[in-house]
Design a protein around this motif. Structure first.
Motif, PDB file in Angstrom:
ATOM      1  N   TYR A 154       0.794  -1.244   0.031  1.00  0.00           N
ATOM      2  CA  TYR A 154       0.121   0.037   0.191  1.00  0.00           C
ATOM      3  C   TYR A 154       0.762   1.509  -0.007  1.00  0.00           C
ATOM      4  N   VAL A 155       1.798   1.121   0.654  1.00  0.00           N
ATOM      5  CA  VAL A 155       2.783   2.613   1.194  1.00  0.00           C
ATOM      6  C   VAL A 155       3.384   2.831  -0.267  1.00  0.00           C
ATOM      7  N   THR A 156       3.971   1.787  -0.600  1.00  0.00           N
ATOM      8  CA  THR A 156       4.706   1.900  -2.146  1.00  0.00           C
ATOM      9  C   THR A 156       3.923   2.464  -3.189  1.00  0.00           C
ATOM     10  N   HIS A 157       2.414   2.012  -3.353  1.00  0.00           N
ATOM     11  CA  HIS A 157       1.663   2.468  -4.432  1.00  0.00           C
ATOM     12  C   HIS A 157       1.297   3.918  -4.141  1.00  0.00           C
ATOM     13  N   GLN A 158       0.885   4.271  -2.827  1.00  0.00           N
ATOM     14  CA  GLN A 158       0.478   5.285  -2.501  1.00  0.00           C
ATOM     15  C   GLN A 158       1.430   6.392  -2.688  1.00  0.00           C
ATOM     16  N   LYS A 159       2.718   6.189  -2.314  1.00  0.00           N
ATOM     17  CA  LYS A 159       3.646   7.351  -2.385  1.00  0.00           C
ATOM     18  C   LYS A 159       4.048   7.588  -4.026  1.00  0.00           C
ATOM     19  N   ASP A 160       3.656   6.804  -4.741  1.00  0.00           N
ATOM     20  CA  ASP A 160       3.883   6.846  -6.061  1.00  0.00           C
ATOM     21  C   ASP A 160       2.550   7.400  -7.105  1.00  0.00           C
ATOM     22  N   GLY A 161       1.686   7.696  -6.077  1.00  0.00           N
ATOM     23  CA  GLY A 161       0.573   8.104  -6.699  1.00  0.00           C
ATOM     24  C   GLY A 161      -0.522   6.894  -7.453  1.00  0.00           C
ATOM     25  N   ARG A 162       0.020   5.607  -7.237  1.00  0.00           N
ATOM     26  CA  ARG A 162      -0.710   4.470  -7.908  1.00  0.00           C
ATOM     27  C   ARG A 162      -1.609   3.892  -6.647  1.00  0.00           C
ATOM     28  N   SER A 163      -2.838   2.944  -7.407  1.00  0.00           N
ATOM     29  CA  SER A 163      -3.718   2.358  -6.517  1.00  0.00           C
ATOM     30  C   SER A 163      -3.579   1.110  -6.117  1.00  0.00           C
ATOM     31  N   LEU A 164      -4.230   0.539  -5.034  1.00  0.00           N
ATOM     32  CA  LEU A 164      -4.073  -0.657  -4.820  1.00  0.00           C
ATOM     33  C   LEU A 164      -5.173  -1.164  -4.214  1.00  0.00           C
ATOM     34  N   ALA A 165      -5.902  -2.465  -4.607  1.00  0.00           N
ATOM     35  CA  ALA A 165      -7.317  -2.799  -3.863  1.00  0.00           C
ATOM     36  C   ALA A 165      -6.920  -4.302  -3.673  1.00  0.00           C
ATOM     37  N   LEU A 166      -7.749  -4.714  -2.710  1.00  0.00           N
ATOM     38  CA  LEU A 166      -7.676  -6.267  -2.111  1.00  0.00           C
ATOM     39  C   LEU A 166      -9.159  -6.584  -2.399  1.00  0.00           C
ATOM     40  N   VAL A 167      -9.014  -7.948  -2.904  1.00  0.00           N
ATOM     41  CA  VAL A 167     -10.256  -8.677  -3.404  1.00  0.00           C
ATOM     42  C   VAL A 167     -10.322  -9.889  -2.597  1.00  0.00           C
TER      43      VAL A 167
END
Length: 114
Positions: free
Chosen positions: A69-82
């Motif tokens: 999550y942190v990696t994606h958030q700091k790069d402005g990318r999104s992450l979802a859990l399914v």
């Protein structure tokens, strides 16, 4: 008793810029290194992690999810859990990290929301 393996299927999502990691097996200290490598090697704008076949996570697995999550958030990318089970969702709530994630019942829901 030997540890159950974590199998990771890595494939593009149906929309441009989506990547899906489908996990099968426990996300625990002994199995998370491949998961971390896949997350670090991913540079797509949206990462969908399908946990439908993940029976449980330990604190190291929770840490790996938070790290993703942190990696994606700091790069402005999104992450979802399914497909997060009640057991895993409870573990995320107890550790107070559930608020970081977007949860979806199915991969199709996550794909459409991205």
């Amino acid at each position: 008793m030997p540890q159950e393996p974590l199998v990771i299927e890595d494939f593009p999502g149906p929309k441009e810029g989506q990547r899906i990691l489908r996990l099968s097996g426990p996300l625990v200290i002994t199995t998370l290194f491949d998961f971390q490598a896949k997350v670090r090697g991913n540079n797509s704008p949206t990462l969908i992690i399908d946990c439908t076949k993940v029976p449980y996570v330990d604190s190291a697995g929770i840490g790996a999810l938070v790290g993703a999550y942190v990696t994606h958030q700091k790069d402005g990318r999104s992450l979802a859990l399914v497909g997060v089970s009640d057991r895993i969702h409870s573990a995320l709530q107890v550790t107070r990290v559930d608020q970081f994630f977007r949860f979806f019942s199915t991969a199709a829901e996550a794909e459409n929301a991205a």
